[in-house]
Design a protein around this motif. Structure first.
Motif, PDB file in Angstrom:
ATOM      1  N   VAL A  77     -35.808  50.823  -5.353  1.00  0.00           N
ATOM      2  CA  VAL A  77     -35.297  52.014  -4.685  1.00  0.00           C
ATOM      3  C   VAL A  77     -34.604  52.958  -5.666  1.00  0.00           C
ATOM      4  O   VAL A  77     -34.882  54.161  -5.691  1.00  0.00           O
ATOM      5  N   ARG A  78     -33.683  52.432  -6.474  1.00  0.00           N
ATOM      6  CA  ARG A  78     -32.942  53.303  -7.391  1.00  0.00           C
ATOM      7  C   ARG A  78     -33.871  53.958  -8.418  1.00  0.00           C
ATOM      8  O   ARG A  78     -33.670  55.117  -8.792  1.00  0.00           O
ATOM      9  N   GLU A  79     -34.870  53.228  -8.863  1.00  0.00           N
ATOM     10  CA  GLU A  79     -35.822  53.785  -9.830  1.00  0.00           C
ATOM     11  C   GLU A  79     -36.631  54.913  -9.196  1.00  0.00           C
ATOM     12  O   GLU A  79     -36.854  55.967  -9.817  1.00  0.00           O
ATOM     13  N   TYR A  80     -37.095  54.693  -7.973  1.00  0.00           N
ATOM     14  CA  TYR A  80     -37.890  55.718  -7.296  1.00  0.00           C
ATOM     15  C   TYR A  80     -37.051  56.964  -7.019  1.00  0.00           C
ATOM     16  O   TYR A  80     -37.504  58.095  -7.204  1.00  0.00           O
ATOM     17  N   ARG A  81     -35.821  56.745  -6.582  1.00  0.00           N
ATOM     18  CA  ARG A  81     -34.936  57.883  -6.307  1.00  0.00           C
ATOM     19  C   ARG A  81     -34.646  58.669  -7.589  1.00  0.00           C
ATOM     20  O   ARG A  81     -34.560  59.908  -7.563  1.00  0.00           O
ATOM     21  N   ALA A  82     -34.506  57.970  -8.701  1.00  0.00           N
ATOM     22  CA  ALA A  82     -34.270  58.648  -9.982  1.00  0.00           C
ATOM     23  C   ALA A  82     -35.461  59.526 -10.351  1.00  0.00           C
ATOM     24  O   ALA A  82     -35.299  60.639 -10.867  1.00  0.00           O
ATOM     25  N   LYS A  83     -36.661  59.028 -10.094  1.00  0.00           N
ATOM     26  CA  LYS A  83     -37.871  59.820 -10.347  1.00  0.00           C
ATOM     27  C   LYS A  83     -37.936  61.018  -9.401  1.00  0.00           C
ATOM     28  O   LYS A  83     -38.253  62.144  -9.812  1.00  0.00           O
ATOM     29  N   ALA A  84     -37.621  60.771  -8.138  1.00  0.00           N
ATOM     30  CA  ALA A  84     -37.694  61.836  -7.137  1.00  0.00           C
ATOM     31  C   ALA A  84     -36.739  62.981  -7.439  1.00  0.00           C
ATOM     32  O   ALA A  84     -37.024  64.141  -7.113  1.00  0.00           O
TER      33      ALA A  84
END
Length: 321
Positions: A77-84
């Motif tokens: 989740v945190r990785e995806y949010r960082a990309k987003a």
């Protein structure tokens, strides 16, 4: 006595002024008339998942649409949010998009306001994970699109993932095996974890209940979409998953305030059939909405070409974006 009468009169006037008129209930054929005549529309499937282009850490996603990359490749989740948070579509032009649809003969647009990743393409007070509050773009794309549609007399509908949400706590997570993403050496452990956690692959996803998610995110966002962007024509639900009959009924009651809104058959099956059916890649036997994709995905993928659609547009009796 005069003071009492004054209070009663004030209360009566207040009730009259602030009372909401009941919406006029439309007969089904009346509501569906424009839809049946439209035939051809545009489905805009777009979000921060396009930043991956179907590739995660150098591995091509093995199966499914590129919009499913977070789930199938088990991106934390945190990785995806960082990309987003790097999503910055500076070249977006709502006017051009709407005119492209109109000049092609399309009568309506369905826009993906929130897909399963949980990222809202509109300003939302229910979750900061939205394009205005979470990215450098800082613009409400849904608002811009709604204004352009009104200007050019194009109907606008909203796709909204009501149950699945992989980034907001408590959202639904349909289970996909690791082999559908990439050859992760920890596939067995990951699959065991998702089996035990309702399909979730990140502890943050199970930090709240599904009911919490509906109360705090989904239902408030549905209300925002219905009230903040003018005359909504369509609400397109997707993957009912674990939505309860009671929650689906609550959403349906909210929709009753907007009798012009047409809905599909994916809120909760089979109890809430909606106004039309939405098979993918095939013609339904009755009036419905056929969705045709580019190849086998909806979203941008690096190894994807454009598929010819012309020979299928003549198929009668169904709407086709």
């Amino acid at each position: 006595m005069k003071k009492i009468l004054s209070i009663i009169l004030t209360l009566t006037l207040s009730a009259t002024v602030f009372a909401q008129p009941l919406p006029k209930k439309l007969e089904h054929n009346e509501k569906m008339a424009w839809w049946r005549n439209a035939k051809f529309g545009m489905f805009v499937h777009w979000g921060p998942y396009c930043l991956y282009g179907g590739v995660y850490n150098g591995f091509n996603q093995r199966r499914g649409g590129a919009e499913w990359i977070m789930n199938r490749c088990k991106i934390p989740v945190r990785e995806y949010r960082a990309k987003a948070c790097t999503f910055n579509p500076v070249d977006f032009n709502a006017e051009e998009l709407v005119l492209t649809a109109k000049n092609a003969g399309m009568k309506y647009i369905i826009f993906t306001t929130k897909h399963h990743d949980g990222f809202a393409m509109f300003k939302s007070n229910a979750s900061e994970f939205n394009i205005v509050d979470y990215t450098p773009f800082k613009r409400d794309i849904v608002d811009e699109l709604a204004k352009a549609c009104r200007k050019h007399h194009i109907k606008l509908g909203f796709y909204y993932s009501q149950t699945q949400d992989w980034c907001n706590p408590g959202g639904g997570t349909i289970r996909k095996e690791m082999k559908e993403g990439w050859a992760n050496p920890d596939s067995v452990a990951i699959d065991n974890f998702t089996q035990e956690n309702l399909g979730g692959w990140d502890c943050l996803q199970r930090s709240a209940s599904l009911d919490d998610y509906f109360r705090k995110v989904a239902i408030p966002q549905i209300k925002e979409l219905l009230t903040n962007y003018g005359d909504v024509a369509v609400m397109w639900w997707d993957t009912p998953h674990r939505i309860s009959k009671e929650t689906a009924a609550e959403i349906t009651a909210e929709l009753a305030k907007y009798p012009q809104v047409i809905t599909n058959d994916r809120l909760r099956r089979p109890d809430f059939p909606g106004d039309y059916k939405t098979p993918e890649g095939r013609i339904p036997p009755r009036k419905g909405h056929r969705t045709r994709r580019l190849g086998d995905v909806y979203e941008y993928r690096q190894l994807l070409g454009i598929q010819k659609l012309g020979e299928e547009l003549e198929k009668c009796g169904n709407n086709y974006p």
